[in-house]
Design a protein around this motif. Structure first.
Motif, mmCIF file in Angstrom:
data_model
loop_
_atom_site.group_PDB
_atom_site.id
_atom_site.type_symbol
_atom_site.label_atom_id
_atom_site.label_comp_id
_atom_site.label_asym_id
_atom_site.label_seq_id
_atom_site.Cartn_x
_atom_site.Cartn_y
_atom_site.Cartn_z
ATOM 1 N N GLY A 51 0.780 -1.218 0.000
ATOM 2 C CA GLY A 51 0.000 0.000 0.000
ATOM 3 C C GLY A 51 0.819 1.278 0.000
ATOM 4 N N VAL A 52 2.099 1.200 -0.397
ATOM 5 C CA VAL A 52 2.950 2.385 -0.447
ATOM 6 C C VAL A 52 2.569 3.201 -1.683
ATOM 7 N N ASP A 53 2.315 4.480 -1.497
ATOM 8 C CA ASP A 53 1.961 5.367 -2.602
ATOM 9 C C ASP A 53 3.230 6.033 -3.125
ATOM 10 N N ALA A 54 3.653 5.660 -4.321
ATOM 11 C CA ALA A 54 4.895 6.165 -4.902
ATOM 12 C C ALA A 54 4.850 7.678 -5.109
ATOM 13 N N CYS A 55 3.718 8.197 -5.513
ATOM 14 C CA CYS A 55 3.589 9.643 -5.765
ATOM 15 C C CYS A 55 3.734 10.449 -4.476
ATOM 16 N N ASN A 56 3.056 10.026 -3.416
ATOM 17 C CA ASN A 56 3.164 10.735 -2.140
ATOM 18 C C ASN A 56 4.572 10.637 -1.561
ATOM 19 N N LEU A 57 5.210 9.481 -1.751
ATOM 20 C CA LEU A 57 6.573 9.290 -1.266
ATOM 21 C C LEU A 57 7.536 10.215 -2.012
ATOM 22 N N ALA A 58 7.378 10.294 -3.320
ATOM 23 C CA ALA A 58 8.218 11.183 -4.126
ATOM 24 C C ALA A 58 7.986 12.640 -3.743
ATOM 25 N N LYS A 59 6.734 12.995 -3.489
ATOM 26 C CA LYS A 59 6.403 14.365 -3.093
ATOM 27 C C LYS A 59 7.084 14.716 -1.764
ATOM 28 N N SER A 60 7.077 13.796 -0.812
ATOM 29 C CA SER A 60 7.729 14.024 0.480
ATOM 30 C C SER A 60 9.235 14.206 0.318
ATOM 31 N N LEU A 61 9.830 13.399 -0.556
ATOM 32 C CA LEU A 61 11.272 13.501 -0.785
ATOM 33 C C LEU A 61 11.632 14.786 -1.527
ATOM 34 N N ARG A 62 10.758 15.228 -2.418
ATOM 35 C CA ARG A 62 11.030 16.458 -3.172
ATOM 36 C C ARG A 62 11.054 17.688 -2.272
ATOM 37 N N LYS A 63 10.327 17.652 -1.172
ATOM 38 C CA LYS A 63 10.343 18.783 -0.236
ATOM 39 C C LYS A 63 11.744 18.994 0.329
ATOM 40 N N LYS A 64 12.491 17.915 0.513
ATOM 41 C CA LYS A 64 13.824 17.995 1.098
ATOM 42 C C LYS A 64 14.929 18.016 0.034
ATOM 43 N N PHE A 65 14.751 17.274 -1.068
ATOM 44 C CA PHE A 65 15.826 17.083 -2.048
ATOM 45 C C PHE A 65 15.606 17.766 -3.399
ATOM 46 N N LYS A 66 14.530 18.494 -3.556
ATOM 47 C CA LYS A 66 14.203 19.241 -4.777
ATOM 48 C C LYS A 66 13.898 18.342 -5.978
ATOM 49 N N THR A 67 14.767 17.378 -6.280
ATOM 50 C CA THR A 67 14.474 16.477 -7.402
ATOM 51 C C THR A 67 14.459 15.035 -6.917
ATOM 52 N N THR A 68 13.398 14.350 -7.261
ATOM 53 C CA THR A 68 13.257 12.918 -6.999
ATOM 54 C C THR A 68 12.499 12.330 -8.171
ATOM 55 N N ASP A 69 13.080 11.322 -8.812
ATOM 56 C CA ASP A 69 12.441 10.704 -9.978
ATOM 57 C C ASP A 69 12.034 9.277 -9.645
ATOM 58 N N ILE A 70 10.800 8.937 -10.002
ATOM 59 C CA ILE A 70 10.341 7.550 -9.859
ATOM 60 C C ILE A 70 10.822 6.797 -11.091
ATOM 61 N N ILE A 71 11.607 5.756 -10.879
ATOM 62 C CA ILE A 71 12.151 4.978 -11.999
ATOM 63 C C ILE A 71 11.187 3.850 -12.367
ATOM 64 N N THR A 72 10.853 3.010 -11.381
ATOM 65 C CA THR A 72 9.928 1.905 -11.644
ATOM 66 C C THR A 72 8.999 1.695 -10.456
ATOM 67 N N VAL A 73 7.804 1.199 -10.754
ATOM 68 C CA VAL A 73 6.859 0.722 -9.748
ATOM 69 C C VAL A 73 6.353 -0.608 -10.266
ATOM 70 N N ALA A 74 6.592 -1.670 -9.508
ATOM 71 C CA ALA A 74 6.210 -3.003 -9.959
ATOM 72 C C ALA A 74 5.591 -3.790 -8.808
ATOM 73 N N ASP A 75 4.665 -4.692 -9.139
ATOM 74 C CA ASP A 75 4.105 -5.597 -8.140
ATOM 75 C C ASP A 75 5.112 -6.697 -7.854
ATOM 76 N N VAL A 76 5.185 -7.084 -6.581
ATOM 77 C CA VAL A 76 6.117 -8.146 -6.192
ATOM 78 C C VAL A 76 5.329 -9.409 -5.947
#
Length: 76
Positions: A51-76
Motif C-alpha cells: 500500500g505504499v503510494d509512490a507519488c506521495n513518497l516522491a512528493k515528500s522527498l522532493r520537499k527535502k531534495f528538490k528532485t526525486t524521480d520515480i524509476i519503476t513501480v512493480a508488483d512483487v
C-alpha cells in the motif's frame, strides 16, 4: 480488498551520508514500507511495501531534495 506488495525504485540525489540518512528517515516514516535499501549506484533507493503510494513518497522527498524521480513501480 488486500493491497499488493510493490517494489518502487526512485532516484534521489544524495551527496553525503547525512543526505542518505534524511532520505531513509522520510521513507521509513511512510505507511506500509517493509524494506528500504540502496542499489549499487548509491542514489537509487529501493522501497518495498504494501500500500505504499509512490507519488506521495516522491512528493515528500522532493520537499527535502528538490528532485526525486520515480524509476519503476512493480508488483512483487
Amino acid at each position: 480488498m488486500k493491497c499488493k506488495t510493490k517494489k518502487i525504485e526512485m532516484k534521489v540525489p544524495m551527496n553525503c551520508q547525512k543526505c542518505q540518512q534524511k532520505a531513509f528517515k522520510i521513507i521509513a516514516e511512510a505507511d506500509g514500507v517493509t524494506f528500504l535499501g540502496l542499489r549499487e549506484e548509491r542514489d537509487i533507493v529501493v522501497v518495498i511495501g504494501q500500500g505504499v503510494d509512490a507519488c506521495n513518497l516522491a512528493k515528500s522527498l522532493r520537499k527535502k531534495f528538490k528532485t526525486t524521480d520515480i524509476i519503476t513501480v512493480a508488483d512483487v
